[in-house]
Design a protein around this motif. Structure first.
Motif, PDB file in Angstrom:
ATOM      1  N   UNK A 202     -40.623 -13.454   2.533  1.00 29.43           N
ATOM      2  CA  UNK A 202     -39.675 -13.451   3.640  1.00 29.43           C
ATOM      3  C   UNK A 202     -40.381 -13.543   4.988  1.00 29.43           C
ATOM      4  N   UNK A 203     -39.645 -14.020   5.970  1.00 28.36           N
ATOM      5  CA  UNK A 203     -40.186 -14.153   7.325  1.00 28.36           C
ATOM      6  C   UNK A 203     -40.574 -12.794   7.903  1.00 28.36           C
ATOM      7  N   UNK A 204     -39.803 -11.770   7.606  1.00 30.61           N
ATOM      8  CA  UNK A 204     -40.110 -10.430   8.114  1.00 30.61           C
ATOM      9  C   UNK A 204     -41.445  -9.943   7.559  1.00 30.61           C
ATOM     10  N   UNK A 205     -41.658 -10.119   6.260  1.00 28.94           N
ATOM     11  CA  UNK A 205     -42.906  -9.667   5.636  1.00 28.94           C
ATOM     12  C   UNK A 205     -44.113 -10.428   6.182  1.00 28.94           C
ATOM     13  N   UNK A 206     -44.010 -11.749   6.220  1.00 28.33           N
ATOM     14  CA  UNK A 206     -45.134 -12.558   6.676  1.00 28.33           C
ATOM     15  C   UNK A 206     -45.433 -12.289   8.147  1.00 28.33           C
ATOM     16  N   UNK A 207     -44.399 -12.213   8.969  1.00 27.27           N
ATOM     17  CA  UNK A 207     -44.598 -11.950  10.386  1.00 27.27           C
ATOM     18  C   UNK A 207     -45.285 -10.617  10.636  1.00 27.27           C
ATOM     19  N   UNK A 240     -42.194 -20.019  13.214  1.00 23.90           N
ATOM     20  CA  UNK A 240     -40.947 -19.288  13.015  1.00 23.90           C
ATOM     21  C   UNK A 240     -41.126 -17.779  13.101  1.00 23.90           C
ATOM     22  N   UNK A 241     -42.395 -17.322  13.116  1.00 21.07           N
ATOM     23  CA  UNK A 241     -42.682 -15.906  13.372  1.00 21.07           C
ATOM     24  C   UNK A 241     -42.949 -15.685  14.859  1.00 21.07           C
ATOM     25  N   UNK A 242     -42.488 -16.651  15.671  1.00 19.56           N
ATOM     26  CA  UNK A 242     -42.513 -16.544  17.138  1.00 19.56           C
ATOM     27  C   UNK A 242     -43.906 -16.659  17.746  1.00 19.56           C
ATOM     28  N   UNK A 243     -44.805 -17.353  17.080  1.00 20.94           N
ATOM     29  CA  UNK A 243     -46.067 -17.730  17.714  1.00 20.94           C
ATOM     30  C   UNK A 243     -45.760 -18.945  18.591  1.00 20.94           C
ATOM     31  N   UNK A 244     -46.106 -18.865  19.853  1.00 24.63           N
ATOM     32  CA  UNK A 244     -45.505 -19.732  20.862  1.00 24.63           C
ATOM     33  C   UNK A 244     -46.092 -21.130  20.950  1.00 24.63           C
TER      34      UNK A 244
END
Length: 271
Positions: A202-207, A240-244
């Protein structure tokens, strides 16, 4: 977005095979000839290594032009390989860097597809002849990496063995190959994004894990591996984990090792 995409939180994954999508099969040509998703084109050329040189980028641009022409009357592009893997990621990142919209990766393993989804494919896509390459936004040449080593967050997404210089590459390493890493890079093993079943976590886990590894979302980030494929898939996750500001050095270690540029843990692999 599909139910699976909502569950995992990844906007670039879908479980749906839309009838009006351009389908790109990034498996090898032999696998494509045996079985594919009905109406898919073979995009096996994306499996080739692509460096920063003009000839390499011209060939990659010609391949993308062939795809862009086919996509003109399609609402989306759906890309797949054996299962949410590096070559689908590379194809998707290359197309996105060329400015294409609505590019998705199939979030299912090919072996898990229903027989009703399978059928005859179309032709194997080849490069068009071009006079000048596309300006890929999101892909950087070796010269950019060299001049920005101290200004960016350089992330090596290979295995720890490759990063530490004990293997030149994880799969089919060749005796006499040069091992090592680009100076100043930090390691985040690409395999960590998958669970035991081979599905992307999931995105939450990876982020959470990217931040725990000390990787800063606000810093410009360049990703590399051996030939750019793993790094391309990882680029979507970072973004998608908000790295800009995320870019890929497509030539990666395969290109860097052939130069006289400095390298850490450099050695020749002779098992």
């Amino acid at each position: 977005m599909s139910e699976q995409g909502v569950k995992l939180g990844w906007g670039f994954l879908t479980a749906e095979i839309e009838e009006d999508a351009l389908l790109l099969d990034c498996r090898g040509e032999e696998a494509f000839a045996v079985s594919t998703i009905r109406g898919a084109y073979s995009a096996a050329s994306i499996r080739k290594a692509h460096g920063s040189g003009p000839n390499s980028m011209l060939k990659l641009s010609g391949f993308v032009k062939s795809i862009q022409k086919l996509a003109e009357d399609k609402k989306s592009v759906l890309i797949f390989d054996e299962g949410m893997g590096m070559f689908a990621g590379k194809m998707a990142w290359v197309l996105k860097s060329a400015g294409m919209k609505n590019v998705m990766i199939l979030g299912r393993r090919f072996s898990d597809l229903d027989s009703s989804d399978l059928g005859p494919g179309k032709e194997v896509l080849l490069e068009q002849e071009l006079k000048s390459p596309i300006n890929f936004r999101g892909i950087v040449p070796i010269s950019h990496v060299q001049t920005n080593l101290t200004r960016v967050q350089l992330v090596d997404v290979r295995s720890p063995e490759e990063y530490e210089g004990t293997l030149p590459r994880l799969v089919t390493p060749e005796p006499g190959s040069r091992c090592g890493r680009i100076p100043g890079s930090v390691n985040y093993d690409w395999r960590l994004i998958y669970d035991e079943a081979g599905n992307i976590r999931s995105r939450v886990e990876v982020g959470r894990e990217l931040r725990a590894a000390g990787l800063i979302p606000e810093r410009p980030t360049i990703l590399y591996d051996f030939n750019g494929a793993r790094a391309s898939m990882m680029a979507f996750l970072f973004q998608e984990c908000n790295y800009r500001h995320v870019e890929v050095f497509l030539g990666s270690w395969m290109e860097w090792r052939k130069t006289r540029l400095p390298a850490q843990n450099a050695r020749i692999w002779n098992p």
